[in-house]
Design an enzyme around this catalytic site. Structure first.
Site, PDB file in Angstrom:
ATOM      1  N   GLY A  11       0.358  -0.722   0.207  1.00 49.28           N
ATOM      2  CA  GLY A  11       0.007   0.044   0.126  1.00 49.28           C
ATOM      3  C   GLY A  11       1.160   1.100   0.194  1.00 49.28           C
ATOM      4  O   GLY A  11       2.070   1.358   0.443  1.00 49.28           O
ATOM      5  N   PHE A  12       0.270   2.074  -0.385  1.00 45.57           N
ATOM      6  CA  PHE A  12       0.645   4.117   0.064  1.00 45.57           C
ATOM      7  C   PHE A  12       1.989   4.244   0.591  1.00 45.57           C
ATOM      8  O   PHE A  12       2.984   4.234   1.051  1.00 45.57           O
ATOM      9  CB  PHE A  12      -0.190   5.167   0.213  1.00 45.57           C
ATOM     10  CG  PHE A  12       0.234   5.905  -0.430  1.00 45.57           C
ATOM     11  CD1 PHE A  12       1.830   6.942  -1.082  1.00 45.57           C
ATOM     12  CD2 PHE A  12      -0.736   7.270   0.073  1.00 45.57           C
ATOM     13  CE1 PHE A  12       2.088   7.892  -1.096  1.00 45.57           C
ATOM     14  CE2 PHE A  12      -0.790   8.396  -0.065  1.00 45.57           C
ATOM     15  CZ  PHE A  12       1.479   9.049  -0.493  1.00 45.57           C
ATOM     16  N   ILE A  13       1.624   3.839   2.392  1.00 45.60           N
ATOM     17  CA  ILE A  13       1.853   4.376   3.368  1.00 45.60           C
ATOM     18  C   ILE A  13       2.994   2.873   3.309  1.00 45.60           C
ATOM     19  O   ILE A  13       4.111   3.374   4.389  1.00 45.60           O
ATOM     20  CB  ILE A  13       0.947   4.633   4.087  1.00 45.60           C
ATOM     21  CG1 ILE A  13       0.083   5.940   4.262  1.00 45.60           C
ATOM     22  CG2 ILE A  13       1.669   4.835   5.559  1.00 45.60           C
ATOM     23  CD1 ILE A  13      -0.646   5.822   5.198  1.00 45.60           C
ATOM     24  N   TYR A 153     -16.282   3.113   7.382  1.00 46.17           N
ATOM     25  CA  TYR A 153     -15.426   2.955   7.679  1.00 46.17           C
ATOM     26  C   TYR A 153     -14.783   3.282   8.828  1.00 46.17           C
ATOM     27  O   TYR A 153     -13.885   2.837   9.381  1.00 46.17           O
ATOM     28  CB  TYR A 153     -14.482   3.591   6.320  1.00 46.17           C
ATOM     29  CG  TYR A 153     -12.949   4.150   6.396  1.00 46.17           C
ATOM     30  CD1 TYR A 153     -11.833   2.748   6.435  1.00 46.17           C
ATOM     31  CD2 TYR A 153     -12.940   5.329   6.226  1.00 46.17           C
ATOM     32  CE1 TYR A 153     -10.476   3.024   6.283  1.00 46.17           C
ATOM     33  CE2 TYR A 153     -11.207   5.657   6.305  1.00 46.17           C
ATOM     34  CZ  TYR A 153     -10.121   4.704   6.389  1.00 46.17           C
ATOM     35  OH  TYR A 153      -8.697   4.543   6.824  1.00 46.17           O
ATOM     36  N   LYS A 157     -13.189   1.482  11.597  1.00 42.58           N
ATOM     37  CA  LYS A 157     -11.669   1.978  12.040  1.00 42.58           C
ATOM     38  C   LYS A 157     -11.808   2.447  14.044  1.00 42.58           C
ATOM     39  O   LYS A 157     -10.235   2.115  14.677  1.00 42.58           O
ATOM     40  CB  LYS A 157     -10.947   2.942  11.868  1.00 42.58           C
ATOM     41  CG  LYS A 157     -10.614   2.767  10.629  1.00 42.58           C
ATOM     42  CD  LYS A 157      -8.993   1.827  10.752  1.00 42.58           C
ATOM     43  CE  LYS A 157      -8.480   1.791   9.382  1.00 42.58           C
ATOM     44  NZ  LYS A 157      -7.350   1.170   9.624  1.00 42.58           N
TER      45      LYS A 157
END
Length: 337
Positions: A11-13, A153, A157
């Site tokens: 993923g991006f991070i 979402y 979280k």
């Protein structure tokens, strides 16, 4: 050399953090399912870059697969786990909520069981600024109530934060949950506004601008976020009774080695200013279509950074006038446009 398990490493991070860890001389196990929520080719390219290091091991598996995380943790014995893998996206959670249950709830439960069986020095858990929801203040402080999520979402979280706290209390797992604020930069996510705007502007297509561009976001450049994560790794929450709060804003739990921390710049930017800056970097003018804010979105985000600074000192804050051109250069190079 520290052994680190990074979930969501394609993923991006996860990719950016893994690259930094490898560059600093650590050993990284990257766990990723390569889901097709967005371009799998981009995810493969990120992992291919990491695989150039002999200190990187890739594990391709799903969080929710029984035993996958447990087996990985048992075999690699990480000292630090950074749990970044999740089903992301506010709007997609309205269309496909089951994927959020499976990845975010079941997957996180599997990870918690894995670190319960094989204890680690520190568990870092990614959360989101969306968790503040309808209660959001400006700036949003970790001590604010966050009980009115406006997207599924965000609800998942918030649930993972609570799940992690319970494991920290019951089993002594030192845990830091981190609420990220609108992360952007090279290798970014194709489902996010910056990526979508860039693609459409270069193609001569109109872009959809919500709330007439008046919405604000606390944009956080990827390198700044990674620097914060690296520093937080060494700031392990104390066991109950063994440590004092670092400041008045500290969220150190009285019953668990657990802390919640914002990661953002604390300097929100209007969407229309972001688009103006992007246009300048691209050398193109966007065709803008104004639309109302969609369900699940919030009109503004802004992080309080008091606790983060008390823990790790002043973290770099890259302005969008620097960060957006860096993204554009990467985008043009990667896609050849």
């Amino acid at each position: 050399m520290t052994r680190v398990l990074v979930t969501g490493s394609a993923g991006f991070i996860g990719h950016a953090l893994s690259r930094r860890l490898l560059g600093d001389g650590h050993a990284v196990t990257g766990f990723d399912a390569f889901s097709d929520y967005y371009d799998v080719g981009l995810k493969r390219a990120r992992h291919a870059e990491l695989a150039a290091s002999p200190s990187f091991e890739a594990v391709e598996a799903r969080l929710e697969t029984p035993g996958a995380l447990l087996d990985t943790v048992a075999r690699t014995r990480p000292e630090i786990v950074v749990h970044l893998a999740a089903q992301a996206g506010v709007r997609y959670s309205i269309e496909n909520p089951r994927s959020y249950v499976e990845s975010n709830l079941v997957g996180t439960a599997n990870l918690l069981e894995a670190v319960r069986a094989h204890p680690v020095r520190h568990l870092l858990l990614a959360s989101t600024s969306s968790a503040y929801g309808g209660d959001a203040q400006s700036p949003s402080r970790e001590t604010d109530r966050a009980v009115t999520p406006v997207s599924f979402y965000a609800a998942t979280k918030l649930a993972t934060e609570a799940m992690a706290h319970s494991y920290a209390h019951l089993f002594g797992v030192p845990t830091t949950a981190l609420r990220f604020f609108t992360v952007y930069g090279p290798w970014g996510r194709p489902d996010m506004a910056l990526f979508l705007f860039t693609k459409k502007i270069l193609a001569g297509e109109p872009i959809e601008v919500f709330s007439g561009g008046s919405a604000t976001r606390d944009f956080t450049y990827i390198d700044d976020l990674v620097e914060a994560l690296i520093r937080v790794m060494d700031r392990i929450p104390a066991q109950p009774g063994a440590g004092a709060p670092v400041c008045a804003a500290d969220t150190l739990s009285p019953v668990a080695p657990y802390r919640l921390v914002n990661v953002g710049g604390g300097r929100p930017v209007r969407l229309d200013r972001m688009i103006d800056t992007l246009e300048a970097a691209l050398g193109r003018t966007a065709q803008r279509i104004s639309l109302p804010l969609p369900p699940g979105d919030v009109s503004a985000t802004r992080a309080s950074t008091e606790l983060l600074q008390a823990l790790v000192g002043t973290v770099p804050e890259t302005p969008i006038e620097v960060g957006l051109p860096a993204f554009v250069r990467w985008y043009r190079d990667f896609y050849g446009v």
